[in-house]
Design a protein around this motif. Structure first.
Motif, PDB file in Angstrom:
ATOM      1  N   UNK A  35      66.012  35.153  96.481  1.00  0.00           N
ATOM      2  CA  UNK A  35      66.061  36.525  96.992  1.00  0.00           C
ATOM      3  C   UNK A  35      65.582  36.553  98.433  1.00  0.00           C
ATOM      4  N   UNK A  36      66.220  37.296  99.275  1.00  0.00           N
ATOM      5  CA  UNK A  36      65.859  37.379 100.688  1.00  0.00           C
ATOM      6  C   UNK A  36      64.603  38.207 100.846  1.00  0.00           C
ATOM      7  N   UNK A  37      63.560  37.645 101.385  1.00  0.00           N
ATOM      8  CA  UNK A  37      62.309  38.358 101.561  1.00  0.00           C
ATOM      9  C   UNK A  37      62.289  39.077 102.904  1.00  0.00           C
ATOM     10  N   UNK A  38      61.647  40.227 102.922  1.00  0.00           N
ATOM     11  CA  UNK A  38      61.560  41.016 104.133  1.00  0.00           C
ATOM     12  C   UNK A  38      60.116  41.168 104.546  1.00  0.00           C
ATOM     13  N   UNK A  39      59.913  41.298 105.848  1.00  0.00           N
ATOM     14  CA  UNK A  39      58.587  41.583 106.380  1.00  0.00           C
ATOM     15  C   UNK A  39      58.712  42.759 107.316  1.00  0.00           C
ATOM     16  N   UNK A  40      57.587  43.436 107.566  1.00  0.00           N
ATOM     17  CA  UNK A  40      57.595  44.485 108.578  1.00  0.00           C
ATOM     18  C   UNK A  40      56.724  44.048 109.722  1.00  0.00           C
ATOM     19  N   UNK A  41      57.210  44.274 110.919  1.00  0.00           N
ATOM     20  CA  UNK A  41      56.490  43.880 112.120  1.00  0.00           C
ATOM     21  C   UNK A  41      56.354  45.082 113.025  1.00  0.00           C
ATOM     22  N   UNK A  96      71.843  30.966 101.619  1.00  0.00           N
ATOM     23  CA  UNK A  96      73.274  30.691 101.663  1.00  0.00           C
ATOM     24  C   UNK A  96      73.777  30.607 103.087  1.00  0.00           C
ATOM     25  N   UNK A  97      75.073  30.722 103.276  1.00  0.00           N
ATOM     26  CA  UNK A  97      75.648  30.667 104.622  1.00  0.00           C
ATOM     27  C   UNK A  97      75.146  31.818 105.493  1.00  0.00           C
ATOM     28  N   UNK A 103      76.387  42.922 101.129  1.00  0.00           N
ATOM     29  CA  UNK A 103      74.973  43.085 100.802  1.00  0.00           C
ATOM     30  C   UNK A 103      74.149  41.941 101.391  1.00  0.00           C
ATOM     31  N   UNK A 104      72.840  42.154 101.509  1.00  0.00           N
ATOM     32  CA  UNK A 104      71.945  41.099 101.967  1.00  0.00           C
ATOM     33  C   UNK A 104      71.890  40.911 103.467  1.00  0.00           C
ATOM     34  N   UNK A 105      72.497  41.828 104.231  1.00  0.00           N
ATOM     35  CA  UNK A 105      72.423  41.757 105.691  1.00  0.00           C
ATOM     36  C   UNK A 105      71.651  42.971 106.200  1.00  0.00           C
ATOM     37  N   UNK A 106      71.034  42.797 107.366  1.00  0.00           N
ATOM     38  CA  UNK A 106      70.198  43.853 107.927  1.00  0.00           C
ATOM     39  C   UNK A 106      70.466  43.963 109.422  1.00  0.00           C
ATOM     40  N   UNK A 107      70.309  45.171 109.943  1.00  0.00           N
ATOM     41  CA  UNK A 107      70.587  45.413 111.357  1.00  0.00           C
ATOM     42  C   UNK A 107      69.591  44.675 112.236  1.00  0.00           C
ATOM     43  N   UNK A 108      70.110  44.019 113.259  1.00  0.00           N
ATOM     44  CA  UNK A 108      69.267  43.372 114.261  1.00  0.00           C
ATOM     45  C   UNK A 108      68.977  44.396 115.353  1.00  0.00           C
ATOM     46  N   UNK A 109      67.874  45.101 115.210  1.00  0.00           N
ATOM     47  CA  UNK A 109      67.550  46.175 116.132  1.00  0.00           C
ATOM     48  C   UNK A 109      68.164  47.479 115.666  1.00  0.00           C
TER      49      UNK A 109
END
Length: 206
Positions: A1-7, A25-26, A58-64
């Motif tokens: 599972x892709x882990x997330x952090x907050x900064x 994965x890729x 799914x599983x992608x997040x905005x860069x900025x």
């Protein structure tokens, strides 16, 4: 599972969601032309339009971020290292914005943007700033901007190497030319070419 952090962003004081490791994965990189009035996230408790209304991956997040009232290029990825490269100020990744402002900026105003100005969260880095003609490929905004008949509008191309909260809007207002419309045209080596509002495509990144 892709882990997330907050900064915490030192410039804005906000916490931003970041992917904290390389994907299992890729690597996936998606370019999306975000329409006006769409939030740069996949969920919203208030029922407003989000990325989920347009993007099935799914599983992608905005860069900025790209604010709800702004348009244009949003890069999404599952690669934390790439996300950091695109968003963290020390990498100085170029971001080009096409900005419609109220009034016609003079040389003095453009020079202030180029050399950096001091906002309430500190001085900005020097930026590219030049007057341009309205792009002939640009789509009409829905809804249209509110123009005042007695005041002309003009377009500026602004290149930033950092990304603070609503930075472009604050910069143009600071020099006396409020932003009416804001479109991010490019980020890193990617741009909007070939993408209509609401469209996305997946690209390779080596």
């Amino acid at each position: 599972m892709l882990k997330l952090a907050t900064k915490k962003n030192s410039a804005t004081g906000r916490r931003q969601k970041t992917v904290n490791r390389a994907p299992k994965g890729p690597r996936r990189v998606i370019l999306f032309n975000k329409p006006f009035d769409v939030l740069p996230q996949f969920t919203d408790e208030a029922g407003r339009k989000t990325l989920k209304d347009y993007i099935s991956v799914t599983g992608v997040y905005a860069a900025g971020r790209l604010d709800r009232d702004s348009e244009g290029l949003l890069v999404l990825t599952n690669d934390g290292k790439l996300q950091a490269k695109l968003t963290q100020p020390q990498h100085k990744t170029g971001k080009v914005y096409l900005v419609q402002v109220e009034g016609i900026p003079d040389t003095e105003a453009l020079e202030k943007l180029r050399h950096g100005i001091t906002l309430n969260d500190g001085p900005t880095l020097p930026a590219g700033a030049e007057l341009i003609a309205e792009p002939d490929w640009l789509w009409p905004r829905d809804p249209p901007i509110r123009e005042r008949k007695a005041i002309p509008t003009s377009w500026i191309k602004i290149t930033l190497y950092e990304g603070r909260n609503r930075q472009v809007r604050r910069m143009t207002a600071h020099v006396g030319f409020p932003t009416l419309r804001l479109i991010r045209y490019s980020l890193n080596n990617w741009n909007l070419d070939g993408l209509a509002p609401g469209e996305w495509k997946e690209v390779k990144y080596v």
